[in-house]
Design a protein around this motif. Structure first.
Motif, PDB file in Angstrom:
ATOM      1  N   ARG A  72      -7.945  55.868 -62.739  1.00  0.00           N
ATOM      2  CA  ARG A  72      -6.702  56.649 -63.359  1.00  0.00           C
ATOM      3  C   ARG A  72      -5.496  55.775 -63.439  1.00  0.00           C
ATOM      4  NH1 ARG A  72     -10.211  58.810 -65.215  1.00  0.00           N
ATOM      5  NH2 ARG A  72     -10.876  60.813 -64.885  1.00  0.00           N
ATOM      6  N   VAL A  73      -5.492  55.028 -62.298  1.00  0.00           N
ATOM      7  CA  VAL A  73      -4.112  54.209 -62.309  1.00  0.00           C
ATOM      8  C   VAL A  73      -4.212  52.871 -63.202  1.00  0.00           C
ATOM      9  CG1 VAL A  73      -2.525  52.828 -60.987  1.00  0.00           C
ATOM     10  CG2 VAL A  73      -3.379  54.831 -60.035  1.00  0.00           C
ATOM     11  N   PHE A  74      -5.471  52.498 -63.123  1.00  0.00           N
ATOM     12  CA  PHE A  74      -6.092  51.245 -64.045  1.00  0.00           C
ATOM     13  C   PHE A  74      -6.275  52.143 -65.426  1.00  0.00           C
ATOM     14  CE2 PHE A  74      -6.605  49.303 -60.325  1.00  0.00           C
ATOM     15  CZ  PHE A  74      -6.855  47.765 -60.662  1.00  0.00           C
ATOM     16  N   GLU A 113      -5.062  39.564 -55.086  1.00  0.00           N
ATOM     17  CA  GLU A 113      -5.831  39.152 -53.980  1.00  0.00           C
ATOM     18  C   GLU A 113      -5.959  40.503 -53.052  1.00  0.00           C
ATOM     19  OE1 GLU A 113      -3.128  36.388 -52.100  1.00  0.00           O
ATOM     20  OE2 GLU A 113      -3.453  34.813 -53.672  1.00  0.00           O
ATOM     21  N   ARG A 114      -5.266  41.611 -53.162  1.00  0.00           N
ATOM     22  CA  ARG A 114      -5.340  42.726 -52.226  1.00  0.00           C
ATOM     23  C   ARG A 114      -6.709  43.434 -52.797  1.00  0.00           C
ATOM     24  NH1 ARG A 114      -1.680  46.188 -50.016  1.00  0.00           N
ATOM     25  NH2 ARG A 114      -3.686  47.433 -49.898  1.00  0.00           N
ATOM     26  N   VAL A 115      -6.811  43.395 -54.126  1.00  0.00           N
ATOM     27  CA  VAL A 115      -7.766  44.201 -54.828  1.00  0.00           C
ATOM     28  C   VAL A 115      -9.141  43.395 -54.667  1.00  0.00           C
ATOM     29  CG1 VAL A 115      -8.894  44.609 -57.046  1.00  0.00           C
ATOM     30  CG2 VAL A 115      -6.394  45.459 -56.708  1.00  0.00           C
ATOM     31  N   VAL A 116      -8.988  42.094 -54.691  1.00  0.00           N
ATOM     32  CA  VAL A 116     -10.170  41.186 -54.352  1.00  0.00           C
ATOM     33  C   VAL A 116     -10.800  41.465 -52.955  1.00  0.00           C
ATOM     34  CG1 VAL A 116     -11.003  38.913 -54.032  1.00  0.00           C
ATOM     35  CG2 VAL A 116      -9.805  39.573 -56.180  1.00  0.00           C
ATOM     36  N   ALA A 149      -6.725  52.374 -53.789  1.00  0.00           N
ATOM     37  CA  ALA A 149      -7.209  53.465 -53.718  1.00  0.00           C
ATOM     38  C   ALA A 149      -7.696  54.202 -54.995  1.00  0.00           C
ATOM     39  CB  ALA A 149      -5.841  54.566 -53.383  1.00  0.00           C
ATOM     40  N   ASP A 150      -7.230  53.781 -56.182  1.00  0.00           N
ATOM     41  CA  ASP A 150      -7.764  54.079 -57.330  1.00  0.00           C
ATOM     42  C   ASP A 150      -9.277  53.444 -57.636  1.00  0.00           C
ATOM     43  OD1 ASP A 150      -7.654  55.345 -60.088  1.00  0.00           O
ATOM     44  OD2 ASP A 150      -7.380  53.288 -60.703  1.00  0.00           O
ATOM     45  N   LEU A 151      -9.468  52.150 -57.330  1.00  0.00           N
ATOM     46  CA  LEU A 151     -10.519  51.440 -57.487  1.00  0.00           C
ATOM     47  C   LEU A 151     -11.777  51.902 -56.530  1.00  0.00           C
ATOM     48  CD1 LEU A 151      -9.678  47.687 -58.233  1.00  0.00           C
ATOM     49  CD2 LEU A 151     -10.847  49.288 -59.610  1.00  0.00           C
ATOM     50  N   LYS A 176     -19.245  54.011 -65.741  1.00  0.00           N
ATOM     51  CA  LYS A 176     -18.539  55.219 -64.911  1.00  0.00           C
ATOM     52  C   LYS A 176     -17.346  54.735 -64.187  1.00  0.00           C
ATOM     53  CE  LYS A 176     -22.789  57.809 -64.299  1.00  0.00           C
ATOM     54  NZ  LYS A 176     -23.804  58.339 -63.470  1.00  0.00           N
ATOM     55  N   VAL A 177     -17.435  53.445 -63.377  1.00  0.00           N
ATOM     56  CA  VAL A 177     -16.205  52.992 -63.041  1.00  0.00           C
ATOM     57  C   VAL A 177     -14.951  53.245 -63.798  1.00  0.00           C
ATOM     58  CG1 VAL A 177     -15.169  51.151 -61.672  1.00  0.00           C
ATOM     59  CG2 VAL A 177     -17.604  51.852 -60.905  1.00  0.00           C
TER      60      VAL A 177
END
Length: 381
Positions: free
Chosen positions: A321-323, A262-265, A373-375, A315-316
């Protein structure tokens, strides 16, 4: 005494303390055969581990309890489970309806293996119950559903589709891998068979490959067990043990997966580099109302489309890096992938081909701030 709480069942169903030693964890019965007390005299009910194994049996009992089923069966992989199921319920001349955005491996099984065996299949958008009803034929033996689907997170109304299946004299099969039994129990909504890749959320740690079937009808369970033994694609005892260990924490892991997703979305929905987000928890998702009714929460899987097309999406995936860039899903670590080039490459050029600018996330249980932050960094470079 029996308990109905999900987390209690996950820890205890099929997993009583060992009668001989008192061991709390189910032992790994790493054996192929068993001593018999005379010809035909089975000392413990076991004769050969392809037919039955105590560790696998514990997993199968636990799976049945979690899905509110009568019988569970554990396999070497999710695809082994699917193949065994189809060769049990379908034959030459039979017809099966699959999702218009089915998992690539399921599509490949139907289009390259079962089709050569004479099984006809048809891809239909299963969020449209009436379209599925129109596709049912006298030869239809099964409606195969995924909800949410992989990778477009489409939602199917299980209860409504169960009615369509009953009216047509067909079985309703639901792949519950994305939701897990913690979030959704298809058998309680009228499904006949639940399919899992236990590699994913049930195992939960990216260290074991497995599959499962759970059914509500004893006769169907008996037929599937016969084919499981005859075809032989069973889960080994160590794989069964690893899956059982993962299941014990399924509930607490899923809570974190869902919260992080939910945070990512929320972040992706505000980002100018993202053109569309697929997540059933979004109020504007076409299946949000159904998902809210039949799921406890909305899961840890997220897909989104990137401004700039396929090159930008690639590219994404490369910049994260965390993903971790990798196939599979449902582990504690977050994964990112490009479905068109990876998990769904087998659907390229078919009606099930996925958008080239699509990125799929399996949101893990790391710090949500780090994931966001990673995304954000991967999208902005």
């Amino acid at each position: 005494m029996t308990f109905d709480g999900f987390d209690t069942q996950a820890i205890h169903a099929g997993q009583e303390a060992d009668a001989e030693t008192g061991a709390v964890a189910v032992p790994i019965y790493q054996t192929s055969t068993y001593a018999q007390d005379g010809v035909g005299g089975l000392r413990s009910g076991y004769e050969y581990s392809r037919t039955a194994n105590p560790t696998r049996g514990a997993l199968e009992e636990c799976l049945a309890a979690l899905e509110s089923g009568i019988r569970g069966l554990a396999f070497a992989s999710g695809m082994a489970a699917e193949d065994t199921l189809m060769r049990t319920i379908a034959g030459p001349g039979d017809h099966v309806i699959i999702p218009a955005d089915a998992y690539g491996g399921t599509f490949r099984l139907f289009s390259t293996v079962l089709e050569r065996w004479g099984v006809e299949w048809e891809a239909v958008p299963q969020s449209d119950t009436e379209a599925v009803r129109r596709a049912v034929r006298p030869e239809t033996v099964a409606i195969w559903a995924e909800t949410p689907t992989n990778p477009l997170l489409t939602i199917t109304d299980i209860e409504a589709l169960a009615g369509v299946a009953r009216d047509g004299g067909a079985l309703l099969v639901v792949d519950n891998t994305f939701a897990s039994p913690y979030l959704q129990r298809p058998l309680t909504l009228g499904a006949d068979v639940v399919v899992h890749s236990t590699t994913k959320y049930l195992g939960g740690h990216s260290d074991v490959v497995g599959g499962a079937l759970v059914v509500s009808d004893p006769d169907l369970g008996h037929r599937l067990a016969f084919h499981q033994n005859t075809m032989g694609a069973i889960a080994g005892p160590f794989d069964a043990w690893l899956t059982l260990r993962g299941i014990k924490t399924l509930g607490v892991r899923m809570d974190r997966h869902c919260a992080n997703a939910e945070r990512v979305v929320d972040e992706l929905g505000r980002h100018p580099g993202v053109t569309e987000v697929y997540y059933p928890g979004l109020p504007d998702h076409a299946g949000h109302g159904v998902a809210k009714r039949q799921m406890r929460a909305f899961g840890g899987m997220v897909s989104f489309r990137v401004r700039g097309g396929e090159d930008a999406a690639l590219k994404v995936c490369d910049r994260a890096r965390v993903f971790t860039l990798g196939e599979s899903l449902g582990g504690v670590e977050s994964l990112i992938e490009h479905p068109g080039r990876m998990t769904h490459a087998s659907a390229a050029g078919s009606p099930l081909e996925v958008p080239a600018d699509l990125v799929r996330l399996s949101v893990g249980i790391e710090s949500a701030d780090d994931l966001v932050a990673d995304l954000t960094g991967a999208l902005e470079r």
